[in-house]
Design an enzyme around this catalytic site. Structure first.
Site, mmCIF file in Angstrom:
data_model
loop_
_atom_site.group_PDB
_atom_site.id
_atom_site.type_symbol
_atom_site.label_atom_id
_atom_site.label_comp_id
_atom_site.label_asym_id
_atom_site.label_seq_id
_atom_site.Cartn_x
_atom_site.Cartn_y
_atom_site.Cartn_z
ATOM 1 N N GLU A 101 58.599 22.378 52.815
ATOM 2 C CA GLU A 101 58.390 22.998 51.503
ATOM 3 C C GLU A 101 59.537 23.962 51.262
ATOM 4 O OE1 GLU A 101 54.883 25.529 51.581
ATOM 5 O OE2 GLU A 101 55.186 25.939 53.701
ATOM 6 N N ARG A 137 40.977 30.819 50.472
ATOM 7 C CA ARG A 137 42.119 30.731 51.390
ATOM 8 C C ARG A 137 42.324 32.058 52.118
ATOM 9 N NH1 ARG A 137 47.669 28.577 48.884
ATOM 10 N NH2 ARG A 137 47.816 30.676 48.073
ATOM 11 N N LYS A 159 48.286 32.594 55.215
ATOM 12 C CA LYS A 159 49.321 33.300 54.446
ATOM 13 C C LYS A 159 49.420 34.690 55.059
ATOM 14 C CE LYS A 159 50.226 33.391 49.710
ATOM 15 N NZ LYS A 159 51.621 33.019 49.621
HETATM 16 N N1 PMP Z 1 54.469 27.605 50.114
HETATM 17 C C1 PMP Z 1 54.646 28.867 50.524
HETATM 18 C C2 PMP Z 1 55.359 29.109 51.790
HETATM 19 C C3 PMP Z 1 54.153 29.927 49.750
HETATM 20 O O1 PMP Z 1 54.313 31.187 50.149
HETATM 21 C C4 PMP Z 1 53.500 29.641 48.527
HETATM 22 C C5 PMP Z 1 52.933 30.752 47.698
HETATM 23 N N2 PMP Z 1 53.918 31.610 47.219
HETATM 24 C C6 PMP Z 1 53.362 28.305 48.132
HETATM 25 C C7 PMP Z 1 53.840 27.312 48.969
HETATM 26 C C8 PMP Z 1 52.659 27.954 46.872
HETATM 27 O O2 PMP Z 1 51.293 28.181 47.014
HETATM 28 P P1 PMP Z 1 50.357 28.503 45.778
HETATM 29 O O3 PMP Z 1 50.514 27.397 44.813
HETATM 30 O O4 PMP Z 1 48.988 28.558 46.367
HETATM 31 O O5 PMP Z 1 50.809 29.808 45.217
#
Ligand code: PMP
Length: 285
Positions: free
Chosen positions: A182, A50, A149
């Site tokens: 989310e 990612r 990200k």
């Molecule tokens: N959504 C957002 C906006 C995030 O920043 C994150 C990670 N902190 C997640 C979802 C969760 O992603 P992951 O399970 O890959 O940590």
């Protein structure tokens, strides 16, 4: 504490970046948050993938290969003797001039921090989180892909402030169409009539690595899993709700905007998936 910076482990006091770094000036860069369980970096390959895809999307060339990055993460974790903790991987565009032109930047900075983390107080894992809906919406996916990200998390920070102002440690973010996207740093799931539902990536969410792992565990457990459009009302009337994230792991959400979700306690499917996820982190499934 030793920080990895551009190929070397240095004491934290020496781990500094230029005030001309475009990461600082413009939020120009990408990052990852990764867990360490039992001294092993959890789902590292997926995080590395990612990170490199995000960098590619913003036309940032990471100066080391993905294999080298994997080794550097493992080396940093070992050097800090982290058994259970958290890794923050940060790539900035590097120092440039006071203009946007990336041609004038040089030396992207590769920074790896290995530390401990506790995102939410332990009792909230028993009781569940309260959520509010933030008025700040998730970034429009056609402005910047939510799969990147990026170092600019301002939307999410503004939404998080709305949450903490309302005494909630997480806040729900809608997308530009008014659908559930989310939370500020976590993906969201509901359980309704025994079916596990979560917004699809089309809703403009980050495709969380924990989200995907939990969906896989749910399918293995024989649950029906659907990626669907969710409205806020779907959450109000859900039987259960929970959030997932590398830092948060699996945590129940028991109210939204003051409305109790289900019976106001972490539900049985949430608890079961949380257990299965913990087993996975211990390498038992
Ligand atoms: N959504 C957002 C906006 C995030 O920043 C994150 C990670 N902190 C997640 C979802 C969760 O992603 P992951 O399970 O890959 O940590």
């Amino acid at each position: 504490m030793k920080i990895y910076m551009n190929g070397k482990l240095v004491p934290k006091e020496q781990a500094v970046v230029s005030v001309f770094d475009h990461g600082l000036l413009y939020g120009d860069g990408v990052f990852e948050g990764i867990r360490v369980y039992g001294g092993k970096v959890f789902l590292l390959d997926q995080h590395i993938k990612r990170l490199y895809e995000g960098a590619r999307a913003i036309r940032l060339k990471i100066p080391v290969s993905d294999q080298e990055m994997t080794l550097a993460v493992e080396e940093t974790v070992a050097a800090n003797d982290i058994q259970d903790g958290y890794v923050r991987l940060v790539i900035t565009r590097g120092a440039g001039s006071l203009g946007l032109d990336i041609q004038r930047t040089s030396n992207p900075q590769v920074i790896i921090i290995a530390d401990t983390i506790s995102l939410y107080p332990a009792e909230l894992y028993e009781q569940g989180l309260k959520l509010i809906t933030a008025s700040t919406i998730r970034n429009h996916p056609q402005a910047l892909s939510p799969q990147v990200k990026s170092l600019n998390y301002l939307n999410n920070i503004l939404a998080k402030i709305e949450g903490t102002d309302a005494d909630c440690l997480e806040a729900l973010m809608m997308n530009h169409k008014g659908e559930v996207a989310e939370c500020t740093g976590d993906n969201i799931f509901i359980v309704k009539n025994g079916i596990l539902k979560t917004p699809s990536t089309d809703a403009g969410i980050l495709e969380g690595i924990t989200r995907n792992a939990v969906m896989m565990l749910a399918k293995q457990a024989g649950l029906e899993v659907k990626e669907v459009t969710l409205t806020r009302n779907d959450i109000y009337v859900a039987d259960e709700c929970f959030l997932t994230g590398s830092a948060a792991e699996v945590i129940a959400a028991v109210s939204l905007d003051g409305r109790q979700i289900g019976d106001g306690k972490p539900g049985p499917i949430t608890k079961d998936l949380k257990k299965r996820f913990e087993k996975l982190t211990r390498g038992e499934s």
